[in-house]
Design a protein around this motif. Structure first.
Motif, PDB file in Angstrom:
ATOM      1  N   UNK A 261       0.832  -1.207   0.000  1.00 53.01           N
ATOM      2  CA  UNK A 261       0.000   0.000   0.000  1.00 53.01           C
ATOM      3  C   UNK A 261       0.863   1.252   0.000  1.00 53.01           C
ATOM      4  N   UNK A 262       1.964   1.216   0.778  1.00 51.84           N
ATOM      5  CA  UNK A 262       2.863   2.380   0.789  1.00 51.84           C
ATOM      6  C   UNK A 262       3.480   2.588  -0.594  1.00 51.84           C
ATOM      7  N   UNK A 263       3.879   1.491  -1.257  1.00 52.63           N
ATOM      8  CA  UNK A 263       4.460   1.602  -2.599  1.00 52.63           C
ATOM      9  C   UNK A 263       3.435   2.143  -3.595  1.00 52.63           C
ATOM     10  N   UNK A 264       2.217   1.673  -3.490  1.00 59.58           N
ATOM     11  CA  UNK A 264       1.186   2.181  -4.382  1.00 59.58           C
ATOM     12  C   UNK A 264       0.945   3.669  -4.160  1.00 59.58           C
ATOM     13  N   UNK A 265       0.978   4.094  -2.915  1.00 57.32           N
ATOM     14  CA  UNK A 265       0.808   5.517  -2.647  1.00 57.32           C
ATOM     15  C   UNK A 265       1.972   6.335  -3.205  1.00 57.32           C
ATOM     16  N   UNK A 266       3.202   5.811  -3.079  1.00 54.07           N
ATOM     17  CA  UNK A 266       4.355   6.515  -3.648  1.00 54.07           C
ATOM     18  C   UNK A 266       4.246   6.574  -5.172  1.00 54.07           C
ATOM     19  N   UNK A 267       3.818   5.490  -5.813  1.00 56.08           N
ATOM     20  CA  UNK A 267       3.662   5.493  -7.270  1.00 56.08           C
ATOM     21  C   UNK A 267       2.600   6.502  -7.703  1.00 56.08           C
ATOM     22  N   UNK A 268       1.519   6.538  -6.953  1.00 54.64           N
ATOM     23  CA  UNK A 268       0.484   7.522  -7.278  1.00 54.64           C
ATOM     24  C   UNK A 268       1.007   8.941  -7.118  1.00 54.64           C
ATOM     25  N   UNK A 269       1.836   9.151  -6.105  1.00 54.85           N
ATOM     26  CA  UNK A 269       2.407  10.499  -5.908  1.00 54.85           C
ATOM     27  C   UNK A 269       3.352  10.869  -7.046  1.00 54.85           C
ATOM     28  N   UNK A 270       4.209   9.916  -7.443  1.00 57.42           N
ATOM     29  CA  UNK A 270       5.134  10.177  -8.560  1.00 57.42           C
ATOM     30  C   UNK A 270       4.348  10.452  -9.847  1.00 57.42           C
ATOM     31  N   UNK A 271       3.305   9.699 -10.052  1.00 58.98           N
ATOM     32  CA  UNK A 271       2.470   9.914 -11.229  1.00 58.98           C
ATOM     33  C   UNK A 271       1.848  11.304 -11.212  1.00 58.98           C
ATOM     34  N   UNK A 272       1.454  11.734 -10.054  1.00 64.89           N
ATOM     35  CA  UNK A 272       0.895  13.086  -9.949  1.00 64.89           C
ATOM     36  C   UNK A 272       1.941  14.146 -10.248  1.00 64.89           C
ATOM     37  N   UNK A 273       3.197  13.902  -9.748  1.00 64.79           N
ATOM     38  CA  UNK A 273       4.266  14.882 -10.009  1.00 64.79           C
ATOM     39  C   UNK A 273       4.565  14.955 -11.509  1.00 64.79           C
ATOM     40  N   UNK A 274       4.588  13.797 -12.194  1.00 67.81           N
ATOM     41  CA  UNK A 274       4.841  13.789 -13.649  1.00 67.81           C
ATOM     42  C   UNK A 274       3.732  14.536 -14.379  1.00 67.81           C
ATOM     43  N   UNK A 275       2.505  14.259 -13.987  1.00 69.52           N
ATOM     44  CA  UNK A 275       1.389  14.964 -14.634  1.00 69.52           C
ATOM     45  C   UNK A 275       1.466  16.463 -14.383  1.00 69.52           C
ATOM     46  N   UNK A 276       1.896  16.844 -13.175  1.00 63.99           N
ATOM     47  CA  UNK A 276       2.016  18.259 -12.862  1.00 63.99           C
ATOM     48  C   UNK A 276       3.117  18.915 -13.714  1.00 63.99           C
ATOM     49  N   UNK A 277       4.240  18.202 -13.885  1.00 65.67           N
ATOM     50  CA  UNK A 277       5.330  18.744 -14.721  1.00 65.67           C
ATOM     51  C   UNK A 277       4.887  18.901 -16.172  1.00 65.67           C
ATOM     52  N   UNK A 278       4.165  17.907 -16.662  1.00 63.52           N
ATOM     53  CA  UNK A 278       3.680  18.012 -18.036  1.00 63.52           C
ATOM     54  C   UNK A 278       2.718  19.184 -18.190  1.00 63.52           C
ATOM     55  N   UNK A 279       1.878  19.367 -17.208  1.00 64.20           N
ATOM     56  CA  UNK A 279       0.955  20.497 -17.278  1.00 64.20           C
ATOM     57  C   UNK A 279       1.702  21.821 -17.223  1.00 64.20           C
ATOM     58  N   UNK A 280       2.739  21.907 -16.381  1.00 66.15           N
ATOM     59  CA  UNK A 280       3.523  23.145 -16.313  1.00 66.15           C
ATOM     60  C   UNK A 280       4.260  23.394 -17.629  1.00 66.15           C
ATOM     61  N   UNK A 281       4.813  22.295 -18.239  1.00 61.13           N
ATOM     62  CA  UNK A 281       5.504  22.460 -19.524  1.00 61.13           C
ATOM     63  C   UNK A 281       4.539  22.943 -20.601  1.00 61.13           C
ATOM     64  N   UNK A 282       3.380  22.341 -20.642  1.00 68.66           N
ATOM     65  CA  UNK A 282       2.395  22.779 -21.616  1.00 68.66           C
ATOM     66  C   UNK A 282       1.983  24.229 -21.364  1.00 68.66           C
ATOM     67  N   UNK A 283       1.867  24.600 -20.104  1.00 69.78           N
ATOM     68  CA  UNK A 283       1.516  25.985 -19.790  1.00 69.78           C
ATOM     69  C   UNK A 283       2.613  26.949 -20.226  1.00 69.78           C
TER      70      UNK A 283
END
Length: 351
Positions: A261-283
């Motif tokens: 469960x901890x690993x899944x939460x970390x993966x979800x967090x990393x996925x959110x950070x990647x999505x945030x970076x992509x959104x910032x790059x697009x912006x």
């Protein structure tokens, strides 16, 4: 004067005193003298005065009187003997009747054992029933539903240890109660349910993975219930309800689940950070494109209108600056005259 009872007057006084004492001492006895007969009263008086009582002569009964007394005595003896015989008969009859009856209370059923025929094939229901003393013997069973818990530790399909507790409501089948009595006895549930319960639990849980026991618990419980009812029916036991009340995994598996469960939460967090970076790059791209388009439009407007556009922008900027400074409390002086607010700008084309 001298007296035959003692020396003079003193002797007479002593005699009279003794007589009064004797009368006083015997007063409680004399109190019931009127209830005595004449002969008894005379004998009592003689005893008080210290004389030998006379024994009255008893008249011997005549032969007819003796015959009457003998007849009365025989009649009394016959009556007592008849009463004793009736008492013995009633006692023996009551004992035999009590030994010939038995009761079956509500929620119970009886199995009859006959010394000549063995266990009778039909169970006896509630009520008062008759039996043959010393030949038939009933055994009463409780046929009401009662709870039973079965606990086992078994492995899952992915080799994980799991602790299970199963709660069942069971009762004996009344039609098969004679077979239960012959083959299992009164403790039929203790003999059968633990063994078949462990067998069914181990066989059913081995078909599922550990995570499926949690996500598909209802299906697992139904499968266990169906298999256990079928196995219990072979022994004449009816299961009213089967429920899986407790399910727990081993310590290592619990720690593995927590780490997963901890690993899944970390993966979800990393996925959110990647999505945030992509959104910032697009912006940033969109912003750069917008600035480029704005510069291109400004260049075209400058070519078309000349410095008039620059002068217009200067005036708009000066007005915004003046309005901002006018609202500030720290501004004490605002220069006037031909002082230019935008330095380095020469609308006439000079330096």
């Amino acid at each position: 004067t001298d007296s035959p009872h003692g020396g003079g007057i003193h002797g007479e006084l002593e005699f009279h005193f003794c007589g009064v004492f004797i009368l006083w001492w015997n007063y409680p006895v004399c109190g019931w003298l009127p209830s005595l007969s004449d002969g008894e009263r005379v004998r009592h008086r003689q005893i008080v005065l210290g004389r030998q009582p006379t024994i009255p002569r008893v008249k011997a009964p005549s032969p007819p009187e003796r015959q009457q007394v003998s007849m009365a005595t025989n009649q009394a003896a016959n009556a007592l003997a008849s009463l004793a015989r009736w008492g013995v008969a009633l006692g023996v009859g009551g004992t035999a009747l009590n030994a010939s009856m038995y009761n079956v209370d509500g929620g119970q059923s009886a199995v009859m054992f006959d010394r000549f025929r063995g266990v009778l094939p039909k169970a006896v229901g509630e009520g008062t029933h008759f039996l043959i003393p010393f030949i038939q013997n009933p055994t009463v069973y409780d046929v009401r539903t009662r709870p039973k818990s079965i606990t086992t530790v078994t492995g899952t399909k992915d080799l994980q240890q799991v602790n299970l507790t199963l709660r069942v409501l069971c009762r004996p089948s009344i039609e098969r109660l004679p077979d239960i009595h012959m083959n299992l006895g009164p403790d039929y549930d203790e003999r059968v349910l633990p063994s078949i319960g462990n067998e069914v639990l181990k066989a059913t849980v081995a078909q599922f993975n550990a995570d499926q026991l949690l996500t598909q618990r209802d299906a697992v419980s139904k499968e266990i219930s169906a298999a256990l009812r079928k196995r219990a029916a072979d022994f004449g036991i009816v299961l009213e309800d089967v429920a899986l009340t407790h399910l727990a995994f081993g310590l290592e598996y619990s720690r593995a689940i927590e780490a997963k469960q901890v690993s899944q939460q970390e993966a979800e967090r990393s996925k959110f950070i990647v999505l945030k970076s992509e959104q910032e790059r697009e912006a940033a791209v969109i912003k750069a494109e917008g600035e480029s388009e704005s510069a291109r439009l400004i260049s075209q407007a400058t070519k078309t209108a000349g410095f008039a556009l620059v002068e217009l922008r200067r005036i708009e900027a000066a007005r915004e600056v003046a309005q901002t400074l006018a609202k500030s409390r720290n501004v004490m002086y605002l220069p006037g005259g031909n002082t230019q607010m935008l330095l380095g700008l020469n609308p006439g084309g000079g330096n």
